[in-house]
Design a protein around this motif. Sequence first.
Motif, PDB file in Angstrom:
ATOM      1  N   LYS A  76       0.833  -1.207   0.000  1.00 10.73           N
ATOM      2  CA  LYS A  76       0.000   0.000   0.000  1.00 10.73           C
ATOM      3  C   LYS A  76       0.865   1.252   0.000  1.00 10.73           C
ATOM      4  CE  LYS A  76      -3.618   2.292   2.728  1.00 10.73           C
ATOM      5  NZ  LYS A  76      -4.540   2.158   3.884  1.00 10.73           N
ATOM      6  N   ARG A 132      -7.034  -1.113   1.059  1.00 15.61           N
ATOM      7  CA  ARG A 132      -6.040  -2.077   1.525  1.00 15.61           C
ATOM      8  C   ARG A 132      -5.888  -3.224   0.533  1.00 15.61           C
ATOM      9  NH1 ARG A 132      -7.915  -6.659   4.185  1.00 15.61           N
ATOM     10  NH2 ARG A 132     -10.178  -6.799   4.434  1.00 15.61           N
ATOM     11  N   ASN A 171      -4.385  -3.671   7.159  1.00 16.38           N
ATOM     12  CA  ASN A 171      -3.570  -2.878   6.239  1.00 16.38           C
ATOM     13  C   ASN A 171      -2.171  -3.444   6.023  1.00 16.38           C
ATOM     14  OD1 ASN A 171      -5.497  -0.904   5.645  1.00 16.38           O
ATOM     15  ND2 ASN A 171      -5.065   0.191   7.544  1.00 16.38           N
TER      16      ASN A 171
END
Length: 415
Positions: free
Chosen positions: A70, A87, A231
């Motif tokens: 990410k 995510r 995440n």
Amino acid sequence: MRRLLHELLESLRIALAQIRANKTRSALTALGVVIGIVSVTLMGTAILGIDAGVNRSLAGFGDDVLYVTKWPWREVDDWWTYRNRPRLKTEYARQINDWIAAHPEGPLRVAVPVADTAGTIIRGDLRLNNIYTLGTTPDLARISRADMKEGRFFNEVESRGGRNVIVVGFDVADALFPNESPLGKTVRIRTQQYTIIGVTTRQGSFLGLFSWDSMVIMPLNAFRRNFWVGNNVQIRVQADGARMDEAREELRGLMRRIRQIPLEKRDDFEINEQKVIREQLDPIKRGIALAGLAITGLALFVGAIGIMNITYVSVKERTKEIGTRKALGARRRTILLQFLIEAVSISLAGGIAGLLFAWLCTLVTGFLVPSFPPVFSFGLLVTGLAVSIVAGVVSGFAPAWSASKLDPVVALRYE
């Protein structure tokens, strides 16, 4: 040619005799060169040590691996843009592997999902906090370069079943089981008990870079039971090392299709690789190089001035000798070589002493700070000797030239 060789040998003999006759003066004169050579050598060992440390820390992760994440592995300006990216999902690895299976001639080899978090590992009264804990699949063992010290990596059956088995790094095993083998022993991570089935070999860490030594690796399904897969997800994709640029673009296009990103939209993911980390260390290496060059330049300048001054003194002290030799037929070239070789000999002696001292410093540093591997290479040895010779030639040429131009009649009458 034979005459020139004879003159060189004779000049060297006279130069060494003068240095022996004035040991203290010669040693003090060479001190500036010693400091300069130590500076340039230690600068080189530090830069080479940084490269070696980074390579050692990253070696276990594979040079042919692309990391879909990410966040980029570099400093970002627009923090919120990256913060608001959707995510990543571990399912992306399966979709990439399906594409790889359908395109066996492509540059991509295998995709591995990795979820990570900081976990606490407990064994009785022993507790290790903030241990880098990974949830992944058995394919991670295929793309990594970490060898097993003991035991094995978990297999496909254990991975699909989400069994509570783990592979631990060398430092983790040593901290929890200092005097025994950890294989078959259990540790607690949160509310679950995990059995250790493997220990990786010691890899070492450098500048805080990730290392297998302080990691715990478990099947992804077991990770999901104990941790939230949010995440901190990345997809590691092994590529053909000879086609990395093509692989990067292929993976980028594939990820855009998987995430259904319109043509006019920017990527909402990042593709990183190890060279990004190496590039971020370039300013550190440049800073070391600039500081080393400043110190080296100043020390060599002082050393060169000292050698030039002492050579001028030597010319004055031996003016009558020069006149006698010229009256007996010595050429200007012979006189010039005599004093030039004397200056170079002092500078070279200082260079050798500096290299020896730098080598000892390298050994001591490597012993006291094992995580920083200073590298004393043959190239640094050659560079140090070359710098010493050049400094001697530059500093000794002017007084040697003035000696060669002396009038023998004036020189013989000099008091």
